[in-house]
Design a protein around this motif. Sequence first.
Motif, mmCIF file in Angstrom:
data_model
loop_
_atom_site.group_PDB
_atom_site.id
_atom_site.type_symbol
_atom_site.label_atom_id
_atom_site.label_comp_id
_atom_site.label_asym_id
_atom_site.label_seq_id
_atom_site.Cartn_x
_atom_site.Cartn_y
_atom_site.Cartn_z
ATOM 1 N N TYR A 367 0.802 -1.221 0.000
ATOM 2 C CA TYR A 367 0.000 0.000 0.000
ATOM 3 C C TYR A 367 0.838 1.275 0.000
ATOM 4 C CZ TYR A 367 -4.131 -2.850 0.689
ATOM 5 O OH TYR A 367 -5.152 -3.758 0.513
ATOM 6 N N TRP A 368 2.155 1.164 -0.057
ATOM 7 C CA TRP A 368 2.986 2.374 -0.028
ATOM 8 C C TRP A 368 2.592 3.380 -1.107
ATOM 9 C CZ3 TRP A 368 8.681 0.231 0.669
ATOM 10 C CH2 TRP A 368 8.865 -0.116 2.022
ATOM 11 N N SER A 371 -2.045 5.992 -1.476
ATOM 12 C CA SER A 371 -2.617 7.321 -1.275
ATOM 13 C C SER A 371 -1.980 8.348 -2.206
ATOM 14 C CB SER A 371 -2.487 7.751 0.187
ATOM 15 O OG SER A 371 -1.147 7.734 0.625
ATOM 16 N N ARG A 372 -0.682 8.240 -2.464
ATOM 17 C CA ARG A 372 -0.025 9.190 -3.362
ATOM 18 C C ARG A 372 -0.554 9.039 -4.787
ATOM 19 N NH1 ARG A 372 5.759 11.081 -1.785
ATOM 20 N NH2 ARG A 372 4.383 11.729 -0.099
ATOM 21 N N SER A 376 -6.844 6.373 -2.226
ATOM 22 C CA SER A 376 -7.266 6.249 -0.827
ATOM 23 C C SER A 376 -8.510 5.373 -0.688
ATOM 24 C CB SER A 376 -7.534 7.632 -0.229
ATOM 25 O OG SER A 376 -6.337 8.363 -0.084
ATOM 26 N N ILE A 379 -7.819 1.747 0.286
ATOM 27 C CA ILE A 379 -7.074 1.445 1.506
ATOM 28 C C ILE A 379 -7.981 0.904 2.605
ATOM 29 C CG2 ILE A 379 -5.574 2.477 3.287
ATOM 30 C CD1 ILE A 379 -4.565 4.414 1.185
ATOM 31 N N GLU A 440 1.793 2.680 9.383
ATOM 32 C CA GLU A 440 1.471 2.735 7.952
ATOM 33 C C GLU A 440 0.073 3.316 7.735
ATOM 34 O OE1 GLU A 440 3.184 2.542 4.401
ATOM 35 O OE2 GLU A 440 4.117 1.736 6.212
ATOM 36 N N HIS A 444 -1.021 7.022 5.712
ATOM 37 C CA HIS A 444 -2.059 7.166 4.688
ATOM 38 C C HIS A 444 -3.150 8.130 5.151
ATOM 39 C CE1 HIS A 444 -0.526 4.277 1.842
ATOM 40 N NE2 HIS A 444 -0.419 3.353 2.770
ATOM 41 N N ASN A 447 -1.852 11.597 4.694
ATOM 42 C CA ASN A 447 -1.573 11.976 3.308
ATOM 43 C C ASN A 447 -2.833 12.036 2.456
ATOM 44 O OD1 ASN A 447 0.682 12.432 1.260
ATOM 45 N ND2 ASN A 447 -0.507 10.849 0.260
ATOM 46 N N GLY A 448 -3.725 11.072 2.647
ATOM 47 C CA GLY A 448 -4.840 10.917 1.719
ATOM 48 C C GLY A 448 -6.160 11.421 2.250
#
Length: 740
Positions: A367-368, A371-372, A376, A379, A440, A444, A447-448
Motif C-alpha cells: 500500500y505504499w 494514497s499518493r 485512498s 485502503i 502505515e 495514509h 496523506n490521503g
Amino acid sequence: MNIIRYDKPARKWTEALPLGNGFTGAMVYGSLKKEKICFNDCTLWSGYPKDYNSSESLKYLEEVRRLIFDGKNSEADALCASKLHGDYSEAYMPLGEVDLSFKNLDISGYSRSLDLEKAVHTVSSNGCLAEMFSSYPDRVTVYRIESKTPFSVRITAKSKLKSRVVFQGKSLFLAGNAPDYAAPNYLFRKIRPIRYNERKAMAFCLQTNIETDGIIKRSLGSVSVLRAKSLTLFFVTETGFKGFDKMPCTNRAEVVNKCRSRFKKTDLNFERLKERHIADYMSLYNKQRLSFHAAYHGDTKSLVKSVRQGGSVKQLSELLYNYAKYLVISGSRKGGQALNLQGIWNNSRRPPWSSNYTVNINTQMNYWCASRCGLSDCIEPLIQMVYESVQNGEKTAEINYGCKGFACNHNVDLWRKTSPVKGSPSYMFAPLCGVWLANEIYFHYKNGYLQEYADKVANIVTEAARFANDYLVMYNGRYVICPSASPENSFYIGSKACNLDYASSFDMGLVRQVFKNASEISKDSQLLADIKVKEPLLYPFGSGVNGIYEWHKEYNVPEKGHRHFSPLYAFYPGDLIGYYADKTNVDAVKRLFEYRLAHSGQHIGWSAAWALCISSRLRDPDTFLSVLRGMLSNCVFNNLFCVHPPELFQIDGNLGFAAGVNEMLLTEENGIAELLPALADEFKESGEVNDMVVQKAKISFKWENGSVTYLDSDSPVKIYNIHIASDAKIGEHINLIDVN
C-alpha cells in the motif's frame, strides 16, 4: 502507456493476465483453442478462528531478556524458539478454474491484451473477439466471445480443493470446501500438509451462467455449446466466510444459494455491465496520472526482453507503474480483504509463504503507493484488517507479553492471527509488527482522504503505542525493546550466529514513530504523559564503520547484502530521520544502504522496490537507476508480475515499484515537498504528473531536461525551490521554500 499486449496465449500461470473486482480474482490465459480462467475469492482461506496465544511465552519472557542483557544471545535464541512461539498461519486458497475448449474459430491474426485504463482483457483474431472484465459495482466477472462464423465449445470446471461440479439449467456450479489446515510450503517434510479431517473449514462456490445463441447440451462432467456465434459467461464467487472471529459456514448448499441470490440481483446485460464497470474503474484510475512521454506499441514480452538486453527502461517503467495502479484497484476495494502476498491471485494449495499477510514488510509495501496515487478509496480493506487485528492482538499482548495495547507478529491471515509462528526468532519473534501496521495506516491517513476512518485510525495508533509503551524496559538508563530482532537477519557473537539482541534500529524506529504519531492523534492522556517521559530516554540510533547500527551495537554479520533494509525504517518508510533535518543519521543511513547494495547478489522484487524508495529519498538518481535496471532485468515475469527467487510471484514488488517511482518524482519532509529529488538520467528529457497526492493536496507538474516547467496544486502546499526552472509557470497555491 496503458496496454499490455502479447501475440501468443499464455502457456502457464505466470504468463496469464489478472482481472479482479476486489472480491473475485481471475487469471486469464487468452487462448482461442483451450482457454483457461483461474478463479480466487478474497475470503477463501484454509482453517477457521483459532487461539494460538500462549501464557508460556510470558512465563519465559523475562528469562530471555536476562540472557540477552548477560550477553548470552545464543541461549536466548534457543529459549525463545522453544517457549515463545505459536503456530503457523492459515493459507490463501485457489478456488477453481473454468476451461473452454473451442472448435472452428478462426485464430489467424491472434492478439491478446489488457487495457489498464479500462480494466478489460481482450483476445482478438481475424475471425472473433473475446472480452473479459470483472466488475466491482455488480460483483460479477464476465466473459464474452463473438465469432463471424459458427463455433462450438466444451465448458468444464474443476478445483484443486475438495469439490464437485453440478449443472442446473443454464448454470454450472463448482462447489466445495477449503481445507481445515494447510501447512506452509516451506515445511517440506510435513506429513499430510493438506487436511480436511475436522470438517470445520468454509464452503465455497463458483457459479457460471451461460448465455448463447447456440445450442446447449449437457453431458457427464461438461456443458457443450454448438453452432454458436456468441457466448457470454457470467461468473460469481461466494464463500462461507462470516467474519474473522466467527466459524465459517461449511454447508455447500448454503453457499450455492448465496451465488443464486447474487445472480437474481444482477442485470445480466453485457454492455450495461461493461459500461458500469469501466465508469467505476476509471473514476479511480484517472484520479492521478503519470507520463514519461514514452510510446511503445509492440509486444510486452519483447519490451521486457529489450530491457534485459540493456535497452531503455522508460517505457517499461511507465507501463509497470500503471500496472501497479491497476493491481491495487483490481485487488483491494471497500468491503473486501487487504492485498496479501499475491494480491488476490493464487493458484496453489500451498502457495509461497501461505500467501498470507507478511507484516514485517510485505503487506505494508503493498500500500505504499496507494494514497499518493490517489487511491485512498482502496485502503479501506487494510484499515479494516488492522482494526480487526487489534481485537485479537490485545489478547496476544496480554497473554504472551503481559502488556496493554495490541501486539501482532509477522504473519496474519484471514482469521487475524497475531501470535508468533514457529521457527527462527529472526522472523518468528516480531511483536512490534502491529506498530508498523499502525504507523502505515497513520501515514495514509495524514496523506490521503481517509477522514471517515478517523476513529478507527486513532484507535489503531493508540493501541499500538500503548503496547510499545508497556513493552519497553529500562536498561542502563535507557528504554529499550528486548528481545529485539532485525527481520530475518542474524549476527555473530564469536562463531555463533544469533538472532535476538536489544534495541535494534528497526524496533526503536518503530517505537519512536508510533510515539510521534500517537502524540498527534491519540486522546489518551495517560499514554501521552508516558510518551512524554519515555521518548527522551529511548535508546538512540548509533553508527559504526558500516553505517547505522542494526542492533544496539555493530556486529559482524553472515549476510552482508541482506535483502531487508529494516535498520533504515526510521528513514523510509518512516519520517524520523529527515534528509535535511538530521544530516548525521542520514550519513549513517547512506553508509549502511551502500554497504548492503555493494554486497547484494540477489534479485528480489520487493527488496529492489524498497531500495528504489530509499535511494530516491537519499536524492541518489544514479543508485536509483542502477537498482531499477537490475529489478526490471531480473525481477519481472513476462506477464509483469514481480519475481521472488527462484520463480515465485509476490505482488509487493509490483506495488513497491510504484512507490519508488513516486518517491523519485516527489518526496516530502516535515510538510514540505520536493520535486524530482532523484530523477534518473533516462527520465530527464520530459514528463508530467497530474494530481499526485501529498498531505491532502493534489500536485500537478511537468518537467523538461530535468527541471520543472509547470507546477500547480488544488490547495496550498509548500515546495522546496530546487529543480524548478526560472521561467516555470507556478500556480497560486504554491509556496516555494528555500533549502537552508
